[in-house]
Design a protein around this motif. Structure first.
Motif, mmCIF file in Angstrom:
data_model
loop_
_atom_site.group_PDB
_atom_site.id
_atom_site.type_symbol
_atom_site.label_atom_id
_atom_site.label_comp_id
_atom_site.label_asym_id
_atom_site.label_seq_id
_atom_site.Cartn_x
_atom_site.Cartn_y
_atom_site.Cartn_z
ATOM 1 N N GLY A 237 29.251 34.599 30.057
ATOM 2 C CA GLY A 237 28.466 34.313 28.819
ATOM 3 C C GLY A 237 27.011 33.514 29.021
ATOM 4 N N LEU A 238 26.994 33.217 30.458
ATOM 5 C CA LEU A 238 25.483 32.270 30.851
ATOM 6 C C LEU A 238 24.785 33.304 31.390
ATOM 7 C CD1 LEU A 238 27.392 29.241 32.390
ATOM 8 C CD2 LEU A 238 26.224 29.548 30.264
ATOM 9 N N THR A 239 24.608 34.618 31.618
ATOM 10 C CA THR A 239 23.915 35.443 32.187
ATOM 11 C C THR A 239 22.470 35.287 31.742
ATOM 12 O OG1 THR A 239 25.527 37.066 32.967
ATOM 13 C CG2 THR A 239 23.614 37.687 32.749
ATOM 14 N N PRO A 240 22.101 35.396 30.524
ATOM 15 C CA PRO A 240 21.088 35.359 29.889
ATOM 16 C C PRO A 240 20.426 33.878 30.316
ATOM 17 C CG PRO A 240 22.055 36.155 28.084
ATOM 18 C CD PRO A 240 23.349 35.666 29.335
ATOM 19 N N TYR A 241 20.954 32.765 30.107
ATOM 20 C CA TYR A 241 20.481 31.543 30.532
ATOM 21 C C TYR A 241 20.119 31.474 32.088
ATOM 22 C CZ TYR A 241 22.668 30.472 26.091
ATOM 23 O OH TYR A 241 23.055 30.624 24.712
ATOM 24 N N ARG A 242 21.000 31.989 32.919
ATOM 25 C CA ARG A 242 20.723 31.947 34.177
ATOM 26 C C ARG A 242 19.400 32.546 34.523
ATOM 27 N NH1 ARG A 242 25.553 33.736 35.356
ATOM 28 N NH2 ARG A 242 26.507 31.472 35.186
ATOM 29 N N ALA A 245 16.288 30.723 33.287
ATOM 30 C CA ALA A 245 16.113 29.794 34.117
ATOM 31 C C ALA A 245 15.370 30.159 35.373
ATOM 32 C CB ALA A 245 17.376 28.816 34.487
ATOM 33 N N GLU A 246 15.842 31.156 35.940
ATOM 34 C CA GLU A 246 15.113 31.634 37.296
ATOM 35 C C GLU A 246 13.646 32.047 37.109
ATOM 36 O OE1 GLU A 246 18.163 34.598 38.343
ATOM 37 O OE2 GLU A 246 19.402 33.192 39.197
ATOM 38 N N GLN A 247 13.480 32.877 35.757
ATOM 39 C CA GLN A 247 12.178 33.300 35.698
ATOM 40 C C GLN A 247 11.354 32.183 34.903
ATOM 41 O OE1 GLN A 247 13.596 35.929 32.362
ATOM 42 N NE2 GLN A 247 13.638 37.643 33.502
ATOM 43 N N LEU A 248 11.599 31.004 34.909
ATOM 44 C CA LEU A 248 10.713 29.991 34.232
ATOM 45 C C LEU A 248 9.811 29.549 35.227
ATOM 46 C CD1 LEU A 248 13.097 26.965 32.628
ATOM 47 C CD2 LEU A 248 11.494 28.745 31.338
ATOM 48 N N GLY A 249 10.013 29.681 36.765
ATOM 49 C CA GLY A 249 9.133 29.365 37.654
ATOM 50 C C GLY A 249 8.089 30.415 37.959
ATOM 51 N N ARG A 250 8.431 31.827 37.201
ATOM 52 C CA ARG A 250 7.374 32.636 37.576
ATOM 53 C C ARG A 250 6.460 33.105 36.219
ATOM 54 N NH1 ARG A 250 11.367 37.198 38.394
ATOM 55 N NH2 ARG A 250 9.648 38.801 38.559
ATOM 56 N N ALA A 272 22.428 22.004 33.362
ATOM 57 C CA ALA A 272 22.145 22.072 34.835
ATOM 58 C C ALA A 272 21.374 23.256 35.289
ATOM 59 C CB ALA A 272 23.868 22.265 35.322
ATOM 60 N N LEU A 273 21.502 24.493 34.703
ATOM 61 C CA LEU A 273 20.574 25.474 35.103
ATOM 62 C C LEU A 273 19.075 24.983 34.863
ATOM 63 C CD1 LEU A 273 22.558 28.535 33.428
ATOM 64 C CD2 LEU A 273 22.144 28.057 36.048
ATOM 65 N N LEU A 274 18.925 24.429 33.747
ATOM 66 C CA LEU A 274 17.326 24.003 33.259
ATOM 67 C C LEU A 274 17.003 22.896 34.586
ATOM 68 C CD1 LEU A 274 17.380 23.926 29.487
ATOM 69 C CD2 LEU A 274 16.063 25.256 30.920
ATOM 70 N N ARG A 275 17.885 21.998 34.979
ATOM 71 C CA ARG A 275 17.415 20.773 35.732
ATOM 72 C C ARG A 275 17.205 21.450 37.059
ATOM 73 N NH1 ARG A 275 22.152 18.286 33.206
ATOM 74 N NH2 ARG A 275 21.242 16.560 31.758
#
Length: 300
Positions: A237-242, A245-250, A272-275
């Protein structure tokens, strides 16, 4: 005079309630009332006023009524049957191409308004750039644009059909579809620096968060009628958040506010993903009406 002619609106509601209960509808009384209001074009106050009035005869009303009851009795959500759902005091068009807006998501809109008003106070002249990812019916993007007319709001969705409905809601509720910029795409991909995306100040999203293995166990109204694209969040259930979160830096810049709706028991994992993705001044949770940590708000 026949018994059918003597039937009152209250009788119709009572009979409908019993019929929906037999069909396994959980909120049979409330749904019977909503269907009556929709069919007759009345407000709730008008229905109560006319409670003892006879059931209208003719004009194909009986056939239309039977069709409404058939659809709801089959499990189709009452919002799809009537084609509408209220969100933040506004009537939104909804259909099977979009997730039905939930009351708890109104709390996400409130949280975004609160945090953004702290960062960009009224009268400061600052205008935040807001992105609603997975807009669906446009409930969040249209609400934010309506509540803060100066904000620059963009709404995105992977589904072209969902974007079409969001555009219609924007046109109806804001007076102009152009008040919001609409973009078709997958999560944050259209907005990354390499894609020529513009900076985002506020990122809000209510993405899919149901674990794939839990989909068959959902309430039939959800499982059989609402779009799986807006429900299935992958194995845990966390795939979109993961992914987000990875895309934020791009992105061209890190948003100052990230506000995401999450499923029950997911708030700590999403925080935790956001941190891991960035340094934030604070991360807080918003509790919904059931006492669940329903929204994760990260601010810098």
């Amino acid at each position: 005079m026949s018994a059918e002619t003597r039937k009152t609106l209250r009788d119709a509601w009572s009979q409908t309630k019993a019929r929906l209960e037999q069909a396994g509808v959980e909120e049979a009384a409330a749904d019977a009332e909503l269907l009556l209001l929709h069919l007759l074009g009345k407000s709730k106050a008008e229905l109560l006023r006319d409670w003892r009035e006879p059931w209208p005869a003719g004009a194909g009303l009986d056939a239309a009524w039977e069709e409404l009851l058939r659809r709801r009795g089959s499990g189709e959500p009452v919002q799809y049957v009537t084609g509408e759902q209220y969100f933040y005091g506004r009537r939104f068009e909804v259909g099977p191409q979009v997730l039905i807006p939930r009351p708890e998501t109104e709390l996400l809109a409130e949280a975004v308004l609160l945090e953004a008003d702290r960062q960009w106070p009224a009268g400061s002249g600052a205008v935040p750039r807001v992105l609603d990812v997975g807009t669906g019916s446009g409930a969040l993007s249209v609400t934010l644009a309506a509540e803060r007319p100066t904000w620059r709001v963009t709404a995105s969705d992977l589904s072209a059909d969902a974007l079409g409905m969001a555009k219609r809601n924007a046109a109806a509720l804001l007076g102009a579809e152009e008040r919001i910029r609409f973009v078709q795409g997958d999560l944050l991909e259209p907005f990354m620096a390499e894609a020529g995306g513009e900076p985002i100040d506020v990122l809000v999203s209510n993405p899919p968060y149901i674990a794939s293995g839990e989909m068959p166990d959902l309430q039939r109204e959800v499982r059989d009628f609402e779009p799986h694209l807006a429900l299935d969040g992958g194995d845990d259930g966390l795939t979109p958040y993961r992914r987000m979160a990875e895309q934020l830096g791009r992105l061209p810049q890190l948003p100052q506010i990230v506000a995401w709706e999450v499923g029950a028991g997911q708030a700590e994992d999403v925080a935790a993903l956001l941190r891991e993705a960035a340094d934030w001044e604070r991360i807080r949770f918003v509790v919904d009406y059931a006492g669940i940590n329903r929204h994760v708000i990260a601010v810098r």
